[in-house]
Design a protein around this motif. Structure first.
Motif, PDB file in Angstrom:
ATOM      1  N   ALA A  91      30.284  39.036  44.115  1.00 24.71           N
ATOM      2  CA  ALA A  91      30.029  38.877  42.692  1.00 24.71           C
ATOM      3  C   ALA A  91      28.725  39.563  42.319  1.00 24.71           C
ATOM      4  N   SER A  92      28.717  40.225  41.178  1.00 25.18           N
ATOM      5  CA  SER A  92      27.513  40.868  40.677  1.00 25.18           C
ATOM      6  C   SER A  92      27.376  40.609  39.185  1.00 25.18           C
ATOM      7  N   GLY A  93      26.181  40.877  38.665  1.00 24.11           N
ATOM      8  CA  GLY A  93      25.926  40.593  37.268  1.00 24.11           C
ATOM      9  C   GLY A  93      25.530  39.132  37.080  1.00 24.11           C
ATOM     10  N   ARG A  94      25.484  38.726  35.844  1.00 20.24           N
ATOM     11  CA  ARG A  94      25.083  37.371  35.547  1.00 20.24           C
ATOM     12  C   ARG A  94      26.143  36.380  36.030  1.00 20.24           C
ATOM     13  N   THR A  95      25.671  35.331  36.642  1.00 19.40           N
ATOM     14  CA  THR A  95      26.576  34.297  37.131  1.00 19.40           C
ATOM     15  C   THR A  95      26.627  33.140  36.148  1.00 19.40           C
ATOM     16  N   PHE A  96      27.763  32.505  36.105  1.00 18.58           N
ATOM     17  CA  PHE A  96      27.979  31.360  35.238  1.00 18.58           C
ATOM     18  C   PHE A  96      28.493  30.187  36.057  1.00 18.58           C
ATOM     19  N   SER A  97      28.295  29.023  35.522  1.00 19.96           N
ATOM     20  CA  SER A  97      28.750  27.827  36.210  1.00 19.96           C
ATOM     21  C   SER A  97      30.270  27.842  36.335  1.00 19.96           C
ATOM     22  N   SER A  98      30.744  27.623  37.543  1.00 20.61           N
ATOM     23  CA  SER A  98      32.174  27.528  37.792  1.00 20.61           C
ATOM     24  C   SER A  98      32.407  26.558  38.936  1.00 20.61           C
ATOM     25  N   SER A  99      33.566  25.978  38.956  1.00 17.51           N
ATOM     26  CA  SER A  99      33.865  24.978  39.963  1.00 17.51           C
ATOM     27  C   SER A  99      34.337  25.575  41.279  1.00 17.51           C
ATOM     28  N   ALA A 100      35.038  26.710  41.194  1.00 14.13           N
ATOM     29  CA  ALA A 100      35.660  27.243  42.396  1.00 14.13           C
ATOM     30  C   ALA A 100      35.997  28.722  42.256  1.00 14.13           C
ATOM     31  N   MET A 101      36.295  29.327  43.399  1.00 13.63           N
ATOM     32  CA  MET A 101      36.787  30.690  43.459  1.00 13.63           C
ATOM     33  C   MET A 101      38.142  30.673  44.139  1.00 13.63           C
ATOM     34  N   GLY A 102      38.968  31.637  43.777  1.00 13.65           N
ATOM     35  CA  GLY A 102      40.295  31.694  44.360  1.00 13.65           C
ATOM     36  C   GLY A 102      40.705  33.092  44.769  1.00 13.65           C
ATOM     37  N   TRP A 103      41.699  33.153  45.640  1.00 12.92           N
ATOM     38  CA  TRP A 103      42.345  34.396  46.022  1.00 12.92           C
ATOM     39  C   TRP A 103      43.797  34.345  45.570  1.00 12.92           C
ATOM     40  N   PHE A 104      44.247  35.421  44.960  1.00 12.64           N
ATOM     41  CA  PHE A 104      45.628  35.586  44.553  1.00 12.64           C
ATOM     42  C   PHE A 104      46.148  36.897  45.119  1.00 12.64           C
ATOM     43  N   ARG A 105      47.453  37.051  45.126  1.00 11.73           N
ATOM     44  CA  ARG A 105      48.030  38.308  45.581  1.00 11.73           C
ATOM     45  C   ARG A 105      49.239  38.652  44.730  1.00 11.73           C
ATOM     46  N   GLN A 106      49.529  39.943  44.669  1.00 15.85           N
ATOM     47  CA  GLN A 106      50.661  40.412  43.894  1.00 15.85           C
ATOM     48  C   GLN A 106      51.353  41.551  44.625  1.00 15.85           C
ATOM     49  N   ALA A 107      52.596  41.329  44.977  1.00 15.27           N
ATOM     50  CA  ALA A 107      53.416  42.340  45.623  1.00 15.27           C
ATOM     51  C   ALA A 107      54.212  43.089  44.560  1.00 15.27           C
ATOM     52  N   PRO A 108      54.658  44.307  44.861  1.00 12.89           N
ATOM     53  CA  PRO A 108      55.442  45.073  43.891  1.00 12.89           C
ATOM     54  C   PRO A 108      56.663  44.300  43.409  1.00 12.89           C
ATOM     55  N   GLY A 109      56.836  44.250  42.103  1.00 14.15           N
ATOM     56  CA  GLY A 109      57.983  43.574  41.529  1.00 14.15           C
ATOM     57  C   GLY A 109      57.874  42.066  41.462  1.00 14.15           C
TER      58      GLY A 109
ATOM     59  N   GLU B  17      55.383  38.428  40.553  1.00 16.16           N
ATOM     60  CA  GLU B  17      54.269  37.904  39.783  1.00 16.16           C
ATOM     61  C   GLU B  17      53.100  37.591  40.701  1.00 16.16           C
ATOM     62  N   ARG B  18      51.923  37.563  40.126  1.00 18.69           N
ATOM     63  CA  ARG B  18      50.733  37.212  40.879  1.00 18.69           C
ATOM     64  C   ARG B  18      50.846  35.758  41.345  1.00 18.69           C
ATOM     65  N   GLU B  19      50.555  35.516  42.618  1.00 21.99           N
ATOM     66  CA  GLU B  19      50.698  34.180  43.170  1.00 21.99           C
ATOM     67  C   GLU B  19      49.419  33.699  43.838  1.00 21.99           C
ATOM     68  N   PHE B  20      49.243  32.407  43.809  1.00 24.80           N
ATOM     69  CA  PHE B  20      48.081  31.763  44.399  1.00 24.80           C
ATOM     70  C   PHE B  20      48.113  31.863  45.915  1.00 24.80           C
ATOM     71  N   VAL B  21      46.942  32.106  46.509  1.00 25.71           N
ATOM     72  CA  VAL B  21      46.805  32.158  47.964  1.00 25.71           C
ATOM     73  C   VAL B  21      45.907  31.035  48.465  1.00 25.71           C
ATOM     74  N   ALA B  22      44.685  30.975  47.945  1.00 21.97           N
ATOM     75  CA  ALA B  22      43.731  29.974  48.403  1.00 21.97           C
ATOM     76  C   ALA B  22      42.615  29.821  47.386  1.00 21.97           C
ATOM     77  N   ALA B  23      41.918  28.695  47.426  1.00 18.37           N
ATOM     78  CA  ALA B  23      40.780  28.459  46.552  1.00 18.37           C
ATOM     79  C   ALA B  23      39.753  27.616  47.280  1.00 18.37           C
ATOM     80  N   ILE B  24      38.506  27.719  46.835  1.00 16.64           N
ATOM     81  CA  ILE B  24      37.427  26.956  47.451  1.00 16.64           C
ATOM     82  C   ILE B  24      36.410  26.551  46.398  1.00 16.64           C
ATOM     83  N   ARG B  25      35.954  25.321  46.468  1.00 13.98           N
ATOM     84  CA  ARG B  25      34.909  24.846  45.567  1.00 13.98           C
ATOM     85  C   ARG B  25      33.544  25.348  46.012  1.00 13.98           C
ATOM     86  N   TRP B  26      32.710  25.729  45.047  1.00 11.74           N
ATOM     87  CA  TRP B  26      31.347  26.145  45.375  1.00 11.74           C
ATOM     88  C   TRP B  26      30.545  24.977  45.925  1.00 11.74           C
ATOM     89  N   SER B  27      30.702  23.830  45.306  1.00  7.79           N
ATOM     90  CA  SER B  27      29.992  22.635  45.733  1.00  7.79           C
ATOM     91  C   SER B  27      30.894  21.803  46.628  1.00  7.79           C
TER      92      SER B  27
END
Length: 126
Positions: free
Chosen positions: A24-42, A44-54
């Motif tokens: 991450a770069s630039g100004r940071t803002f308060s957020s609860s978590a970050m996630g990873w998603f993936r999208q294969a050809p054809g 929809e974007r799908e959830f992979v994993a997420a993690i809370r900052w705190s």
């Protein structure tokens, strides 16, 4: 404004491993978590994993549970996705995203994330 940049994608054989990073770069803002998603050809974007900052609580899609591990370094504003035992069906563009807890949807929902990276390609050959 927050910018997210993914890296670490590439071409691997089935059963191999890759480690993705999201910086991450630039100004940071308060957020609860970050996630990873993936999208294969054809598909929809799908959830992979997420993690809370705190606290570091993690959440995984059933399709990757036991094979992928999400982690984060709060001081570096960086999130990682360790991918082991890769399968051809894991082939996709992988995106990291910042969750906004005030948006509708849960951890698994695309609609609950407000910043997205440009993605990194992961290709798993048979």
């Amino acid at each position: 404004q927050v910018q997210l940049v993914e890296s670490g994608g590439g071409l691997v054989q089935a059963g191999g491993s890759l480690r993705l990073s999201c910086a991450a770069s630039g100004r940071t803002f308060s957020s609860s978590a970050m996630g990873w998603f993936r999208q294969a050809p054809g598909k929809e974007r799908e959830f992979v994993a997420a993690i809370r900052w705190s606290g570091g609580s993690t959440y995984y899609a059933d399709s990757v549970k036991g094979r992928f591990t999400i982690s984060r370094d709060n001081a570096k504003n960086t999130v990682y996705l360790q991918m082991n035992s890769l399968k051809p069906e894991d082939t996709a563009v992988y995106y990291c995203a910042r969750r906004n807890q005030y948006y509708s949807g849960g951890y698994y929902s695309v609609s609950s994330y407000d910043y997205w990276g440009q993605g990194t390609q992961v290709t798993v050959s048979s």
